[in-house]
Every structure is written in C-alpha cells, then in structure tokens.
Design an enzyme around this catalytic site. Sequence first.
Site, PDB file in Angstrom:
ATOM      1  N   SER A 186       0.850  -1.161  -0.047  1.00 34.06           N
ATOM      2  CA  SER A 186       0.158  -0.033  -0.154  1.00 34.06           C
ATOM      3  C   SER A 186       0.763   1.521   0.281  1.00 34.06           C
ATOM      4  O   SER A 186       1.617   1.220  -0.784  1.00 34.06           O
ATOM      5  CB  SER A 186      -1.143   0.263   1.649  1.00 34.06           C
ATOM      6  OG  SER A 186      -1.552   1.008   1.115  1.00 34.06           O
ATOM      7  N   ASP A 395      -8.511  -6.337  -4.440  1.00 29.87           N
ATOM      8  CA  ASP A 395      -8.204  -5.022  -3.867  1.00 29.87           C
ATOM      9  C   ASP A 395      -8.792  -3.597  -4.857  1.00 29.87           C
ATOM     10  O   ASP A 395      -8.895  -3.962  -5.708  1.00 29.87           O
ATOM     11  CB  ASP A 395      -6.795  -4.881  -3.205  1.00 29.87           C
ATOM     12  CG  ASP A 395      -6.429  -3.549  -2.546  1.00 29.87           C
ATOM     13  OD1 ASP A 395      -7.761  -2.855  -2.205  1.00 29.87           O
ATOM     14  OD2 ASP A 395      -5.707  -2.887  -3.302  1.00 29.87           O
ATOM     15  N   HIS A 448      -5.954  -6.428  -0.526  1.00 30.66           N
ATOM     16  CA  HIS A 448      -5.225  -5.089  -0.032  1.00 30.66           C
ATOM     17  C   HIS A 448      -3.487  -5.966   0.515  1.00 30.66           C
ATOM     18  O   HIS A 448      -2.576  -5.320  -0.254  1.00 30.66           O
ATOM     19  CB  HIS A 448      -5.587  -4.204   0.418  1.00 30.66           C
ATOM     20  CG  HIS A 448      -4.949  -3.190   0.205  1.00 30.66           C
ATOM     21  ND1 HIS A 448      -4.643  -2.353  -1.092  1.00 30.66           N
ATOM     22  CD2 HIS A 448      -4.326  -1.162   1.644  1.00 30.66           C
ATOM     23  CE1 HIS A 448      -4.036  -0.633  -1.205  1.00 30.66           C
ATOM     24  NE2 HIS A 448      -3.890  -1.115   0.814  1.00 30.66           N
TER      25      HIS A 448
END
Length: 471
Positions: A186, A395, A448
């Site tokens: 991320s 995600d 994610h």
Amino acid sequence: MSTSSPKLPLLLQAALCQVLFFSLLSSSFSASYNITHLPGFDGPLPFRLETGYVTMNEKSGAELFYYFVESERNPSEDPLLLWLLGGPGCSGINGLALDMGPFRFKIDDFDGQLPNLYANPFAWTKISNMIFVDWPIGTGFSYSKTAKDYTTEDVEGTAFIYKFLRKWLLDHPNFLSNPFYMGGDSYGGKITVLTADKIVEGNEVGQKPLINIKGYLVGNAATGEKVDTSSQVPHAYGLGIISKELYKLIMTHCAGEEDFKRPQNVLCATHLETFNGFLAEINSYSILDPDCSDEPPTSAMRSLKENQEEFISSPLSSVPDISCITAALLANYWGNHHLVKEALHVKEGTTERFHRCDFNVNSYYYTRSVPSTVPYHYSFITRGFRALVYSGDHDLKIPILGTLEWVKSLNFFVLEPRRSWHAGGQVAGYTILFSNNLTFATVKGGGHIAPDIMPFECFVMFERWISHQSL
Ligand SMILES: *[C@@H]1O[C@H](CO)[C@@H](O)[C@H](O)[C@H]1NC(C)=O
Ligand SMILES: *[C@@H]1O[C@H](CO)[C@@H](O)[C@H](O)[C@H]1NC(C)=O
C-alpha cells in the site's frame, strides 16, 4: 479543542500537562531485547524475535520502534528484508501478525480478553530475516519528545528510514553482508521505492555503511498517480459492483481529471460520489470479506488499560459484534494490552493508546509530497536491481488494473507474456516477466494485503522470486 482538529499525540499532551513523563523518557537510549515469550502465544517462540528502539535524534528525543524476526532457515545467509506498512501510520504489528509475518491471530476463540496468536506456517521469515518498523514517529510505539518530529512528508520521511536502516545495521553488523531487499504494502510500497532509490544514491556517494541492496518487492502499492484511484471504477464494474451506465458516465465526465480524489468537473464529482457510496458499503480492501470496524469499543479499551479486573469480569459487554471480529480488530486489542507492551519492552508512558493504524498520522501529520513514484521505479530498476510488483486482485483500494497500467508505462520489453502461475497444483494468479528483471504478478483472491487471505500462495510467490526462480 474541537473534535475535528488534529489531536496532539497523547505523549505531548501529557508532557504539556507536566506529568512525570520526562523523568521516564530522559533515560532514552538505543536498546534491543530478545523476546522469548509473547502474551497470547503458547510456549516459547520458535524463532528469534527482537524488538527495540533506534534513537533517531538524541536532542529531540525521536525514537523509532522496530520488530526484527530472524530467518528460521539460515539467518547468516538468507536475505534481510525491511518491510514498510501502509497508511502512512500503520504499525509494524500489521506486518508481524496480519500480513506475511510470523504470527496470526486466533479469531474464533476471542473472548474479549487477550487475543491469542499462533505461528504462521507460511511466514516469509521461514526463509528471510525481516525488520518491521513503526514509521513515521507517532505510529505504533514510535515517539518523540518534540512536537515537530510528528510532522513529516515523503522525502524527509524516506531519509529517516534510510538513517534508521544504517543505524540498525551498525548495531547488527553481522547482517551487513546479507542480500538486502526493501518491501512494502500500500503506501509502504510508495515509500519502499523512494527509500530504495535513496539507498542506491547513498551507496554511490560512499555513504557508510554500504547497503548490499539487490531489489524490492511491493504489494498493491500506491504510486501517487491518478491510476491508483481511477482504476477503481473499471475494476468495480468488472467485479459487478457498479452498473455499466455509471461506469460509462464516470469515464466520460472524468476523462479530463488529473485526480479522481478532488475532481473539478461537477458531473464527474456527482457520479464519483455515487460511486464512492457503493464502495463505502463494502470492504473495499478485500471485497469478499465483511466490512468491520477495527476499533474496539471504548469501554473495552478503558478496561484493558486501567482495570484488568473489571475487564475480566465483564468480557461480553466489551466484545463487539461476533460476526465482525477480524484479525485487524484483535491487533488493536493485543497491542493495547499492558502485558503485551511489557513483553515487547515498550517504554512506559510513551504510547498511551496503541493504534494498528494511526488516524492522526495518516490524516494530519503526514504530507504526501511526492506526486509519483513511477520515475523512481524506472530509475531503480534500470540500474540493474530486481523488482517484484504483485497485486491482490480483490482489492478495490489500489486495483490490479491501475498497477498494471503504471508498470506498462515503464515501457520495458515483455520477455514472457501473461501466463498463469501455480501453487499447490492450482492457478494462484497471473504473471508477466518484463526486461530489467521486473516481475509483475497477480494473487488470485488476494485483497489489499494479499498474504492476509492467500498466505500459502504468497509464500510460494515470495520463495520463488527471492530464490531467483521464475514464478
Ligand atoms: C539476542 O540474541 C542474539 C542471538 O542469540 C545475540 O547475538 C544478541 O546479543 C542478543 N541480544 C540481546 C540484546 O540480548
Ligand atoms: C537480472 O538478474 C540476474 C540475477 O538474478 C542478473 O544476472 C542479470 O544481469 C539481471 N538482468 C538485468 C537486465 O538487469
């Protein structure tokens, strides 16, 4: 203070109120501890875990907290991997227990008290040494005595991590010769690339100690580019979440937007609002999972900290909705438990309340100053370093479509076109091998944080890539 204004870190509030904190903090020094047992984990730890602080600035009192896990295979030769979590503001505990790290939380037997942990059979620390760090200051257990240390941005923050790494290596010189890799999820993926680039620059001007850097790997990584968010729209359409009509309206009216977060065109803004309404109803980090809160009820937190007796006598009132207990929620319970803080050797009085991901760091103290990491990816990879860019395909925060788009924009040759890769006899995702040793891979079913839901598949992917094998 109004509730919408940024809250001063509790440590500082306390310091301003003239409590006894400074006497506790004045003895600050770089310290590390070998942890043999952890609350919630049955028996001695089957690997070496070290936690500690690296003093970043003696004058201001800035201390970064880290978690180091030694490889269970061959620590002296296995790679050393510095892993950065997202947010910004997400603690290394996310890496330790919610990602590829050596622990996992037992969700089913949670009774509102201390969450239990078990050893992750697919931990990347089976084959590599890993450092997780609470970065920036204000995240997890990292703190400073000086208010301005809580405010940072991409460039300064990256230099800070590079300094942390050099200091850590000087304290752990036997890891100087291991192959070194950076990695991150991320927003940590964005900082990974910026830091890797900084390390290469430092090595080039002879900055000591030289870092034996070989490459990096990033998962569902932010770049700062428009595609990070604009790709949410076609992905949501492809996954059946929004209609073809809404998809087309957004594509038409938002075509000229530089950024899908702050659209200028009114029609674009209206349709994006509708779109974001659809996203807000689901867990957009992992669309097949329930959408649950990470925050324990305040009553539970009060009991955890102040009155263990009261907490134990009324566990049920503090257990949230049973259908919505997630590992992320348990991380917040665990990190706040006084026994856990003691076991990790967190300095007393430094972190009033632990947050798995700190909202204030994320929303107020951190400035996302580098508009795009794509040029940094290009510069790093074309200098001969290896890279793995992977993406959990469920995600909707940083979707696979956007990631593939910026990867393709690097304009490398396709050495091996898209094909499936396998784990346990099943298709685990799809991969493309580009020139310059750049591997792109999807993780089928991953969110994610791909190793969270697909731990085995991600371990297989990591093991092959780190061993220089094709996926
Ligand atoms: C932790 O254990 C390692 C390996 O046994 C040892 O080299 C190191 O000195 C220990 N560190 C501390 C702070 O005791
Ligand atoms: C790719 O990596 C290998 C080592 O794994 C290295 O020998 C080779 O030179 C690299 N290729 C490029 C184009 O950087």
